[in-house]
Design a protein around this motif. Structure first.
Motif, PDB file in Angstrom:
ATOM      1  N   ALA A  53       0.834  -1.203   0.000  1.00 47.41           N
ATOM      2  CA  ALA A  53       0.000   0.000   0.000  1.00 47.41           C
ATOM      3  C   ALA A  53       0.873   1.259   0.000  1.00 47.41           C
ATOM      4  CB  ALA A  53      -0.932   0.001   1.209  1.00 47.41           C
ATOM      5  N   ALA A  54       1.952   1.227   0.785  1.00 51.67           N
ATOM      6  CA  ALA A  54       2.856   2.381   0.817  1.00 51.67           C
ATOM      7  C   ALA A  54       3.468   2.625  -0.556  1.00 51.67           C
ATOM      8  CB  ALA A  54       3.953   2.145   1.859  1.00 51.67           C
ATOM      9  N   GLN A  55       3.885   1.564  -1.225  1.00 48.20           N
ATOM     10  CA  GLN A  55       4.457   1.706  -2.561  1.00 48.20           C
ATOM     11  C   GLN A  55       3.421   2.226  -3.548  1.00 48.20           C
ATOM     12  OE1 GLN A  55       7.894   1.131  -3.383  1.00 48.20           O
ATOM     13  NE2 GLN A  55       7.101   2.427  -5.020  1.00 48.20           N
ATOM     14  N   TYR A  56       2.185   1.774  -3.386  1.00 45.03           N
ATOM     15  CA  TYR A  56       1.105   2.268  -4.254  1.00 45.03           C
ATOM     16  C   TYR A  56       0.983   3.791  -4.128  1.00 45.03           C
ATOM     17  CZ  TYR A  56      -3.573   3.592  -5.702  1.00 45.03           C
ATOM     18  OH  TYR A  56      -4.626   4.245  -6.305  1.00 45.03           O
ATOM     19  N   PHE A  57       0.962   4.305  -2.883  1.00 38.32           N
ATOM     20  CA  PHE A  57       0.790   5.746  -2.686  1.00 38.32           C
ATOM     21  C   PHE A  57       1.996   6.527  -3.185  1.00 38.32           C
ATOM     22  CE2 PHE A  57      -2.457   4.475   0.534  1.00 38.32           C
ATOM     23  CZ  PHE A  57      -3.525   5.149  -0.046  1.00 38.32           C
ATOM     24  N   ILE A  58       3.186   5.987  -3.013  1.00 41.89           N
ATOM     25  CA  ILE A  58       4.381   6.662  -3.543  1.00 41.89           C
ATOM     26  C   ILE A  58       4.296   6.782  -5.063  1.00 41.89           C
ATOM     27  CG2 ILE A  58       6.875   6.417  -3.883  1.00 41.89           C
ATOM     28  CD1 ILE A  58       6.118   7.373  -1.067  1.00 41.89           C
ATOM     29  N   ASP A  59       3.833   5.707  -5.705  1.00 35.01           N
ATOM     30  CA  ASP A  59       3.704   5.722  -7.165  1.00 35.01           C
ATOM     31  C   ASP A  59       2.575   6.647  -7.624  1.00 35.01           C
ATOM     32  OD1 ASP A  59       5.759   3.899  -7.314  1.00 35.01           O
ATOM     33  OD2 ASP A  59       4.440   2.148  -7.493  1.00 35.01           O
ATOM     34  N   ALA A  60       1.470   6.635  -6.861  1.00 35.17           N
ATOM     35  CA  ALA A  60       0.281   7.405  -7.265  1.00 35.17           C
ATOM     36  C   ALA A  60       0.439   8.900  -6.987  1.00 35.17           C
ATOM     37  CB  ALA A  60      -0.948   6.869  -6.538  1.00 35.17           C
ATOM     38  N   TYR A  61       1.234   9.260  -5.975  1.00 38.03           N
ATOM     39  CA  TYR A  61       1.390  10.653  -5.569  1.00 38.03           C
ATOM     40  C   TYR A  61       2.879  10.998  -5.475  1.00 38.03           C
ATOM     41  CZ  TYR A  61      -3.546  10.150  -4.436  1.00 38.03           C
ATOM     42  OH  TYR A  61      -4.901   9.918  -4.516  1.00 38.03           O
ATOM     43  N   PRO A  62       3.496  11.305  -6.612  1.00 42.55           N
ATOM     44  CA  PRO A  62       4.947  11.567  -6.657  1.00 42.55           C
ATOM     45  C   PRO A  62       5.387  12.751  -5.803  1.00 42.55           C
ATOM     46  CG  PRO A  62       4.051  11.218  -8.864  1.00 42.55           C
ATOM     47  CD  PRO A  62       2.879  11.325  -7.943  1.00 42.55           C
ATOM     48  N   ALA A  63       4.446  13.597  -5.415  1.00 43.23           N
ATOM     49  CA  ALA A  63       4.810  14.762  -4.599  1.00 43.23           C
ATOM     50  C   ALA A  63       5.134  14.390  -3.162  1.00 43.23           C
ATOM     51  CB  ALA A  63       3.670  15.785  -4.610  1.00 43.23           C
ATOM     52  N   LEU A  64       4.847  13.172  -2.758  1.00 47.97           N
ATOM     53  CA  LEU A  64       5.136  12.763  -1.375  1.00 47.97           C
ATOM     54  C   LEU A  64       6.637  12.827  -1.105  1.00 47.97           C
ATOM     55  CD1 LEU A  64       2.659   9.785  -0.908  1.00 47.97           C
ATOM     56  CD2 LEU A  64       2.770  11.855   0.515  1.00 47.97           C
ATOM     57  N   PRO A  65       7.041  13.501  -0.029  1.00 48.99           N
ATOM     58  CA  PRO A  65       8.476  13.728   0.234  1.00 48.99           C
ATOM     59  C   PRO A  65       9.133  12.596   1.024  1.00 48.99           C
ATOM     60  CG  PRO A  65       7.176  14.881   1.859  1.00 48.99           C
ATOM     61  CD  PRO A  65       6.183  14.178   0.951  1.00 48.99           C
ATOM     62  N   MET A  66       8.982  11.357   0.562  1.00 52.80           N
ATOM     63  CA  MET A  66       9.518  10.212   1.300  1.00 52.80           C
ATOM     64  C   MET A  66       9.555   9.018   0.378  1.00 52.80           C
ATOM     65  SD  MET A  66       6.065   9.410   3.499  1.00 52.80           S
ATOM     66  CE  MET A  66       5.773  11.148   3.784  1.00 52.80           C
ATOM     67  N   ASP A  67      10.197   7.947   0.846  1.00 51.63           N
ATOM     68  CA  ASP A  67      10.148   6.692   0.102  1.00 51.63           C
ATOM     69  C   ASP A  67       9.101   5.776   0.734  1.00 51.63           C
ATOM     70  OD1 ASP A  67      11.327   5.693   2.423  1.00 51.63           O
ATOM     71  OD2 ASP A  67      13.292   5.408   1.513  1.00 51.63           O
ATOM     72  N   ALA A  68       8.862   4.641   0.095  1.00 54.40           N
ATOM     73  CA  ALA A  68       7.809   3.734   0.548  1.00 54.40           C
ATOM     74  C   ALA A  68       8.080   3.219   1.961  1.00 54.40           C
ATOM     75  CB  ALA A  68       7.663   2.572  -0.429  1.00 54.40           C
ATOM     76  N   GLN A  69       9.352   2.961   2.279  1.00 50.99           N
ATOM     77  CA  GLN A  69       9.705   2.442   3.601  1.00 50.99           C
ATOM     78  C   GLN A  69       9.346   3.441   4.698  1.00 50.99           C
ATOM     79  OE1 GLN A  69      11.212  -0.748   4.077  1.00 50.99           O
ATOM     80  NE2 GLN A  69      10.580  -0.337   6.179  1.00 50.99           N
ATOM     81  N   GLY A  74       5.520   5.373   8.959  1.00 50.52           N
ATOM     82  CA  GLY A  74       4.595   6.383   9.480  1.00 50.52           C
ATOM     83  C   GLY A  74       3.191   5.825   9.665  1.00 50.52           C
ATOM     84  N   LEU A  75       2.729   5.063   8.683  1.00 52.17           N
ATOM     85  CA  LEU A  75       1.424   4.416   8.802  1.00 52.17           C
ATOM     86  C   LEU A  75       1.424   3.429   9.965  1.00 52.17           C
ATOM     87  CD1 LEU A  75       0.668   3.726   5.028  1.00 52.17           C
ATOM     88  CD2 LEU A  75      -0.640   5.247   6.517  1.00 52.17           C
ATOM     89  N   ASP A  76       2.538   2.725  10.133  1.00 52.39           N
ATOM     90  CA  ASP A  76       2.685   1.732  11.195  1.00 52.39           C
ATOM     91  C   ASP A  76       2.487   2.367  12.571  1.00 52.39           C
ATOM     92  OD1 ASP A  76       3.328  -1.126  11.115  1.00 52.39           O
ATOM     93  OD2 ASP A  76       4.957  -0.607  12.461  1.00 52.39           O
ATOM     94  N   GLU A  77       3.090   3.513  12.777  1.00 50.18           N
ATOM     95  CA  GLU A  77       2.983   4.198  14.064  1.00 50.18           C
ATOM     96  C   GLU A  77       1.555   4.663  14.326  1.00 50.18           C
ATOM     97  OE1 GLU A  77       5.941   7.202  13.610  1.00 50.18           O
ATOM     98  OE2 GLU A  77       7.616   5.788  13.840  1.00 50.18           O
ATOM     99  N   LEU A  78       0.880   5.116  13.260  1.00 48.70           N
ATOM    100  CA  LEU A  78      -0.508   5.549  13.400  1.00 48.70           C
ATOM    101  C   LEU A  78      -1.411   4.353  13.706  1.00 48.70           C
ATOM    102  CD1 LEU A  78      -2.598   7.790  13.279  1.00 48.70           C
ATOM    103  CD2 LEU A  78      -2.682   7.506  10.780  1.00 48.70           C
ATOM    104  N   ILE A  79      -1.157   3.228  13.049  1.00 52.47           N
ATOM    105  CA  ILE A  79      -1.934   2.005  13.307  1.00 52.47           C
ATOM    106  C   ILE A  79      -1.792   1.583  14.765  1.00 52.47           C
ATOM    107  CG2 ILE A  79      -2.093  -0.468  12.779  1.00 52.47           C
ATOM    108  CD1 ILE A  79      -1.179   0.318   9.884  1.00 52.47           C
ATOM    109  N   ASP A  80      -0.566   1.589  15.264  1.00 48.79           N
ATOM    110  CA  ASP A  80      -0.301   1.239  16.665  1.00 48.79           C
ATOM    111  C   ASP A  80      -1.152   2.083  17.614  1.00 48.79           C
ATOM    112  OD1 ASP A  80       1.341  -0.888  17.155  1.00 48.79           O
ATOM    113  OD2 ASP A  80       3.177   0.280  17.376  1.00 48.79           O
ATOM    114  N   ALA A  81      -1.112   3.384  17.395  1.00 48.68           N
ATOM    115  CA  ALA A  81      -1.827   4.310  18.274  1.00 48.68           C
ATOM    116  C   ALA A  81      -3.333   4.084  18.203  1.00 48.68           C
ATOM    117  CB  ALA A  81      -1.486   5.752  17.900  1.00 48.68           C
ATOM    118  N   ARG A  82      -3.832   3.828  17.005  1.00 50.66           N
ATOM    119  CA  ARG A  82      -5.281   3.666  16.837  1.00 50.66           C
ATOM    120  C   ARG A  82      -5.766   2.320  17.388  1.00 50.66           C
ATOM    121  NH1 ARG A  82      -8.047   7.261  14.059  1.00 50.66           N
ATOM    122  NH2 ARG A  82      -9.508   5.809  13.095  1.00 50.66           N
ATOM    123  N   TYR A  83      -4.977   1.264  17.259  1.00 54.80           N
ATOM    124  CA  TYR A  83      -5.357  -0.013  17.882  1.00 54.80           C
ATOM    125  C   TYR A  83      -5.483   0.158  19.391  1.00 54.80           C
ATOM    126  CZ  TYR A  83      -5.415  -3.685  14.321  1.00 54.80           C
ATOM    127  OH  TYR A  83      -5.765  -4.502  13.288  1.00 54.80           O
TER     128      TYR A  83
END
Length: 219
Positions: A53-69, A74-83
């Motif tokens: 999913a991270a790679q999908y968003f990197i490919d779909a939105y080239p303006a993102l200032p990061m790599d897929a990893q 970042g998503l991982d940390e948000l998932i942790d907090a929300r669980y």
């Protein structure tokens, strides 16, 4: 339920009332970077691993200032907090797990969620030790639109599909399991309200609100 020897459980929306963890998760995170996630993006990432999913968003939105990893982390940390904040056991689930264990039913988890999150969430609610093992999408490499994760789980339990029951809330996953020869117990889940007719069609048993509804039917 004496004729079932194995039970395979989905986690989010089935063992745990945790679908709110995932509600617009990508949108919540990517909005920090000025990205507006479209509905087609959610359709595209259904059943993907976090890294896919991270790679999908990197490919779909080239303006993102990061790599897929970095995005995946970042998503991982948000998932942790929300669980931690939002996930709760489904009503009656511990009662059911106790009954199955007393009957000697082998139990496993088959989830699309990453192993680290799944184990942590189940352990936090005293549920992890009920299961012989967890299988994740990372282990099998394909989504639940294909039966691999259920077939692998049954095999590891030393059973055939006809000897197992699958507990699921996603309509397409219920259909997949049913077509592969498993008995299905479907769960009502608001996130999948539009597909509840498909869930019911694929299910021998159905839970509206609580696993306690199965007493006198399955148990």
């Amino acid at each position: 339920m004496h004729h079932f020897k194995g039970a395979i459980f989905d986690m989010d929306g089935t063992l745990l009332d945790s679908m709110p963890v995932w509600d617009r998760l990508s949108e919540r995170y990517l909005s920090r970077f000025g990205i507006r996630v479209a509905e087609r993006d959610y359709v595209a990432i259904e059943g993907m691993t976090q890294m896919q999913a991270a790679q999908y968003f990197i490919d779909a939105y080239p303006a993102l200032p990061m790599d897929a990893q970095t995005l995946a982390q970042g998503l991982d940390e948000l998932i942790d907090a929300r669980y931690e904040a939002l996930a709760r056991p489904r009503d009656g689930v511990l009662h059911l797990l106790d009954a199955l264990r007393e009957r000697g039913i082998g139990m496993a988890v088959a989830t699309l969620t990453a192993r680290r999150h799944a184990e942590k969430a189940l352990r936090a609610h005293g549920m992890l030790d009920y299961f012989r093992f967890l299988l994740t999408i990372e282990d099998v490499g394909v989504s639940k639109r294909q039966p691999d994760i259920y077939l692998h789980a049954a095999g590891r339990l030393g059973l055939t599909p006809t000897e197992c029951i699958v507990f699921e809330d996603a309509p397409y996953a219920c259909t997949t399991a049913q077509r592969a020869g498993f008995t299905v117990c479907g769960m009502a889940e608001p996130a999948y309200a539009a597909g509840v007719c498909e869930t019911r069609r694929a299910s021998t048993f159905f839970v509206e609100h609580s696993f306690d509804e199965l007493w006198g039917k399955m148990l």
